[in-house]
Write an enzyme that holds these catalytic residues in place. Structure first.
Site, short mmCIF file in Angstrom:
data_model
loop_
_atom_site.label_atom_id
_atom_site.label_comp_id
_atom_site.label_asym_id
_atom_site.label_seq_id
_atom_site.Cartn_x
_atom_site.Cartn_y
_atom_site.Cartn_z
CG HIS A 1 -11.23 -5.31 78.72
ND1 HIS A 1 -10.89 -4.55 77.62
CD2 HIS A 1 -11.93 -4.49 79.53
CE1 HIS A 1 -11.36 -3.33 77.77
NE2 HIS A 1 -12.01 -3.27 78.91
CG ASP B 1 -9.43 -4.82 74.77
OD1 ASP B 1 -9.11 -5.29 75.87
OD2 ASP B 1 -10.38 -4.02 74.63
CB SER C 1 -14.18 -0.95 78.15
OG SER C 1 -12.90 -0.49 78.44
#
Length: 764
Positions: free
Chosen positions: A216, A141, A547
């Site tokens: 994220h 990520d 996600s």
């Protein structure tokens, strides 16, 4: 297309020239797959061979070679000149040369919602806590914020002895930042640098290390295996105890995504390193387009990982509710869609007519006025219709100052619309869905008072604002956090849907998990909106996307791996799929957030994951590496293409094997329009329940298809015993149709229901 946060890492072709690489010429990055059987014994390692091969073609590896792959794939990435391609493709050692590709980022109560905190489940979880200490979840990520309390090692023992990972030092990331929870970090940017003239994060704060600027990666990693953190919240919303799905498991962060995106060469390097380091689970909240598997970087790397015993979980994509949009469709990965939790953040728009219209919001600042009051409402306060979308520069400050602005959803990010309204002097915003987003509501932590509403409510407000006479007014109010929302779960409208366009005979997505309004850890340098102008800082954030659902499944897979260390990745996925549920908390079939209609297997796959039942599935559908080879052969891939995926030089293709013959836990039956041809498939189940077990078949089929299963009873006498069954699908006369149909095949006894979804499609 709306740039919602977080975005699905959507695959796009990359055509990048770098004047600085390759000795001053214009180079393009390629991934070169090699035949390992042709490596001369003189070379000490694949990396040595790759460099030597380039040298033999007068290509300087010091200037051109970016990565060498050997654990999950065989080959290398290099920045090459046009004449290099001809030379490489002309050598027998090279199987395939493909251009690098750029991916862009798929963007708490979920443990309780999944049943992980129920009293009946606690003994099983308690027994697994120690076992999960040996499982490392690798997260590819945007990196990680190591100081987050979610990565506190607490009383964890040292990492397992077999763990080979490292805590790679870098800018603002000393090796001491790792510990017993976060056991390893690496960053990969050579592909991006080669594509971008050596630059990374131009004009943005960027850490040239595994430290997470975006948030994220921190969010996904903590969702999978974050430690238990009391009093977690986003600015007072969703207050409670935050914990990952497998709080006893370890985390390793592989930073492959940067502000410009994620390069396939960097992603493959991350997968390769993770497999070599010894991860047990890989979590990739990113995805690509519909490409053959031998051209899909993630599919190739994931195959190597799965062959090494690593469970790979990938997000399905955020391109729903349109059909045929699912990404990461390879059968050796778990493809995860998104559903809602039973938690919501209600907010309201009140009109002078007395109407109190419901929406959602995570706004936590002061009210638009000192006391709740009506304010003027404006819609389309610019020179053209672009102002209705609240795009940057389209609002007239004189027309919106001190007023509530109605903005249509779409084109730019939801939180960006709020920033545009605030910059123009607006006092608040109503963000109204259009036909494209339907009734789906996603809460955001806007920079100003804002309420998001669905299409039908939005239409009412638009109609009121456009009505002639008088001055439109509105009032915004916020309801905090509400639990026990019914119905839930609901399939998220943004969650990408089947059918699978790469191989229609493999049903995708495989399952759904929580992916809407998920609370998890956040970067210490990013505000909750992710906007540069957002100066707020918080340890946790609430965001949505597949996600977010992907790491839920990664964490649950770690629990299953700890409980059943000898199970293959395919067996773990089978357990997750065959025990999934398709009924919400009102005891009705799962619905689609897009329009409230009943959802189907193209939206939820086998259903919503149920960790409790997955621990004891009764039977599993196992798949070996050789089974996958037979599957690839059935796709009419060439021998070199199969070698690219499998790394196998010696294999044989069976004569009679169709894609639908793969021993998958679901069925996708593709009939030819107006054809009466009968389709017959074989499946094999393995007993992982009580030694002496008897299962009877139960079939649910649509009117359009006749289904026959033989035998109708399966009898097992020992654990590990395998039994085969055959299914015959026959389209009924005159039942050829354009719309898909759905059904189920279940093996049932008093203790278990082992259920497989069946999708029926008709093609010309």
């Amino acid at each position: 297309m709306e740039l919602a946060l977080p975005l699905l890492l959507v695959l796009a072709s990359l055509s990048l020239a770098n004047a600085n690489a390759g000795g001053g010429g214009n180079t393009t990055t390629y991934i070169v797959f090699m035949d390992p059987a042709r490596m001369p014994a003189v070379h000490a390692s694949p990396a040595h061979w790759h460099a030597a091969h380039l040298e033999s073609l007068s290509i300087d590896p010091a200037r051109h070679l970016l990565y060498s792959y050997s654990a999950a794939a065989h080959g290398f990435a290099a920045a090459l000149l046009p004449d290099h391609l001809t030379m490489l493709r002309g050598t027998p050692e090279v199987l395939q040369v493909v251009p690098d590709e750029v991916f862009q980022l798929h963007t708490t109560r979920s443990p309780e919602f999944l049943g992980l905190l129920t009293p009946a489940y606690q003994p099983a979880i308690g027994n697994l806590e120690a076992a999960t200490h040996d499982v490392v979840i690798g997260v590819l990520d945007t990196g990680v914020w190591p100081e987050s309390p979610s990565f506190s090692g607490g009383n964890l023992p040292p990492p397992p002895a077999r763990w080979k990972g490292v805590c790679e030092a870098g800018v603002d990331f000393p090796p001491s930042a790792c510990g017993r929870k976060l056991v390893g970090v690496r960053s990969f940017a050579r592909g991006l640098r080669a594509a971008n003239g050596g630059a990374i994060g131009v004009g943005k704060t960027t850490f040239r290390s595994a430290r997470d600027r975006d948030g994220h990666g921190t969010h996904t990693a903590s969702t999978a295996a974050g430690a238990v953190v009391a009093n977690a919240s986003l600015l007072g919303y969703a207050t409670g105890t935050a914990r990952g799905m497998a709080p006893g498991a370890r985390v390793a962060a592989y930073k492959v995504c940067w502000p410009e995106g994620c390069l396939g060469s960097d992603i493959l390097a991350g997968i390769d390193a993770a497999v070599a380091d010894g991860v047990g689970v890989l979590s990739l909240s990113l995805g690509g387009g519909a490409a053959p598997y031998f051209r899909d970087t993630v599919a190739v790397g994931a195959f190597g990982a799965a062959a090494a015993g690593v469970f790979v979980s990938c997000s399905a994509g955020n391109s729903g509710p349109s059909g045929a949009t699912v990404s990461n469709s390879a059968p050796w990965v778990a493809t995860v869609g998104a559903g809602t939790l039973d938690r919501d953040f209600p907010a309201y728009v009140t009109l002078p007519t007395g109407a109190r219209l419901a929406g959602v919001s995570l706004y936590a600042g002061p009210s638009p006025s000192p006391h709740p009051a009506m304010l003027p409402l404006v819609y389309g306060s610019g020179r053209d219709n672009a102002s209705k979308l609240c795009l940057s520069g389209t609002l007239d400050p004189a027309a919106v100052r001190g007023k509530i602005v109605l903005c249509d959803r779409g084109v730019n990010a939801r939180v960006e619309k709020g920033a545009v309204v605030k910059a123009a002097g607006g006092a608040g915003m109503v963000l109204a869905n259009t036909a494209a987003s339907g009734e789906e509501l996603v809460a955001d932590s806007h920079l100003l008072p804002a309420v998001a509403v669905g299409r039908s409510v939005g239409d009412k407000i638009r109609e009121y604002a456009a009505r002639g006479g008088g001055r439109p007014m509105a009032m915004l109010s916020f309801g905090g956090t509400v639990l026990g929302v019914r119905p839930s779960p609901v399939v998220a409208a943004f969650s990408s849907r089947g059918p699978n366009t790469v191989v229609p005979e493999i049903l995708k997505p495989d399952m759904i998990g929580p992916g809407v309004n998920i609370l998890a850890a956040w970067s210490g340098i990013a505000g909750p909106t992710g906007l540069a102008k957002d100066g707020r800082r918080t340890n946790f954030n609430i965001i949505s996307g597949t996600s977010m659902s992907c790491p839920h499944i990664s964490g649950v897979a770690a629990l299953l791996k700890a409980a059943h260390p000898n199970w293959s990745p395919a067996a773990i996925k089978s357990a997750l799929m065959t025990t999934a549920y398709t009924v919400d908390n009102t005891n009705s079939s799962l619905r689609d957030a897009a329009d409230g209609s009943l959802a189907n297997a193209f939206a939820y796959g086998a259903g919503h994951v149920d960790p409790q039942k997955a621990l004891s599935p009764g039977l599993v559908y196992d798949i070996s590496t050789n089974d996958y080879v037979a599957f690839l052969c059935s796709l009419d891939y060439s021998a070199p293409h199969i070698q690219v995926i499998t790394k196998m030089s010696n294999f044989s293709c069976p004569k009679k094997f169709r894609p639908g013959d793969l021993n998958y836990p679901s069925f996708s039956v593709v009939f030819k329009q107006k054809s009466k041809r009968v389709l017959r498939f074989r499946r094999e189940v393995t007993n992982v329940g009580p030694a002496t077990s008897v299962y009877n078949v139960k079939v649910s089929s649509p009117e359009s298809v006749s289904v026959m299963v033989t035998p109708t009873k399966l009898t097992f006498k020992k654990v590990g015993q395998k039994q085969r069954y055959y299914v015959t699908f026959m389209p009924k006369a005159g039942q050829g149709q354009a719309k898909p149909d759905f059904g189920w095949i279940s093996w049932v006894n008093d203790e278990h229901v082992v259920r497989s979804p069946v999708a029926y499609t008709w093609k010309m």
